[in-house]
Design an enzyme around this catalytic site. Structure first.
Site, mmCIF file in Angstrom:
data_model
loop_
_atom_site.group_PDB
_atom_site.id
_atom_site.type_symbol
_atom_site.label_atom_id
_atom_site.label_comp_id
_atom_site.label_asym_id
_atom_site.label_seq_id
_atom_site.Cartn_x
_atom_site.Cartn_y
_atom_site.Cartn_z
ATOM 1 C CB ALA A 21 -0.923 -0.005 1.209
ATOM 2 C CB CYS A 105 -3.488 -6.256 5.002
ATOM 3 S SG CYS A 105 -3.317 -4.526 5.506
ATOM 4 C CG ASP A 204 12.824 -10.123 7.137
ATOM 5 O OD1 ASP A 204 12.090 -9.127 7.062
ATOM 6 O OD2 ASP A 204 12.868 -10.857 8.135
ATOM 7 N N GLY A 226 9.396 -7.044 -1.368
ATOM 8 C CA GLY A 226 8.619 -5.844 -1.111
ATOM 9 C C GLY A 226 9.507 -4.648 -0.858
ATOM 10 N NE ARG A 227 9.427 -4.236 4.907
ATOM 11 C CZ ARG A 227 9.586 -4.616 6.168
ATOM 12 N NH1 ARG A 227 9.655 -3.696 7.124
ATOM 13 N NH2 ARG A 227 9.681 -5.888 6.478
#
Length: 335
Positions: A21, A105, A204, A226-227
């Site tokens: 998001a 989520c 991670d 993701g990140r």
């Protein structure tokens, strides 16, 4: 789009861009896809919003960029009939390659309406998958965590596969953990060994070396990033091609500027009639973490011109300015 999307894409090497998001919007998806992502996943979309909230094909969360392919639309919800209709609308409006159900989520505003709450009542999730499958010929998948506050991932994944999920993504934390602690890849491996459908592991991963090791050790079909991919789309190139060369600062600066240009092209003018890039203030510094002196300017940009001015020291004159001391090999670590 015929069924079997996931099976076809998993025949090639690479990794998947996670739904995030506020991050995995069309510009970021485009950059990841260009670098070889197996597929990308949209930011999660409310099924009730699509069906009851007056949303339309103009919804930016679902709208593809021109020519977009290999994009999965992720929905959240807890009502079979609503989700089934949301699937039909998402397919008609957004031309996805597949549909994913969000079961991971942990954000409080989603509780009671789907997301990780479904980990407390997995039997409800099974009915949702069945309803979604009945509404489309596209592949339907689910993204889960290990459980709500304890690990029930094998049980839940087996139920989802039996209900018709074509693929299951497992983030190696419980909902209660949010993003604290370390992702449990041994738990992900147990899920991969226990279900008859492909499992994608998540949690991670920040380097190509980590991704390769996790995929090999956990026995998953692919990894989802993701990140670690924000400001670093070259992770997908490394995993798709084996090219682990770390991009020079000038290339990263040019890509950051292009990200801003793609943002304006996709979103157009904001409510103030400004071609704003303010939502990228949290993203742009991540392209150049080894140049902290640029951060103050990048977190204050309003326009593409501001971004170009902030990055001018790396863009002007030199195609590949020297990297700062201490920058390691791309596959080993990100600076």
């Amino acid at each position: 789009m015929t069924p079997g999307f996931y099976a076809r894409r998993l025949q090639a090497p690479g990794a998947v861009l996670a739904p995030m998001a506020g991050y995995s919007d069309a510009p970021l998806r485009q950059l990841a896809a260009e670098q070889g992502a197996l597929w990308t996943v949209s930011e999660m979309i409310s099924s009730r919003g699509l069906v009851l909230g007056g949303e339309s094909e103009k919804l930016t969360l679902g709208r593809p960029y021109p020519g977009e392919q290999n994009r999965v639309v992720q929905l959240f919800g807890a009502e079979p009939d609503i989700l089934a209709e949301a699937v039909r609308r998402a397919e008609a409006w957004f031309t996805p390659a597949a549909i994913d159900l969000n079961m991971g989520c942990p954000v409080p505003k989603v509780r009671g309406r789907g997301g990780a709450c479904l980990l407390q009542t997995p039997e409800v999730a099974y009915t949702l998958i069945t309803a979604m499958r009945g509404a489309t010929r596209l592949d339907v998948s689910a993204k889960i965590r290990l459980g709500w506050d304890e690990n029930r991932s094998v049980e839940i994944a087996q139920g989802l596969a039996a209900a018709g999920a074509s693929l299951i993504t497992v983030h190696g934390r419980t909902s209660a953990q949010r993003y604290t602690g370390e992702a449990d890849w041994e738990a992900i491996a147990r899920v991969a060994a226990a279900v008859p459908v492909p499992v994608v592991g998540s949690g991670d991963i920040g380097t190509a070396a980590q991704a390769r090791a996790r995929r090999r050790e956990a026995g998953v079909a692919a990894v989802m990033i993701g990140r670690g991919a924000v400001g670093n789309p070259w992770l997908f190139r490394a995993l798709a091609t084996g090219d682990d060369a770390f991009p020079p600062a000038a290339e990263r600066a040019r890509t950051a500027l292009r990200h801003a240009e793609l943002h304006v092209a996709f979103y157009g003018l904001d409510r103030s009639r400004l071609a704003s890039v303010r939502p990228l203030r949290k993203v742009l510094p991540r392209y150049l973490p080894d140049y902290p002196e640029l951060r103050d300017a990048l977190v204050q940009v309003d326009t593409v011109a501001d971004v170009a001015a902030a990055l001018a020291p790396l863009l002007d004159g030199a195609s590949s300015p020297p990297a700062p001391v201490g920058v390691g090999a791309y596959a080993g670590r990100r600076p």
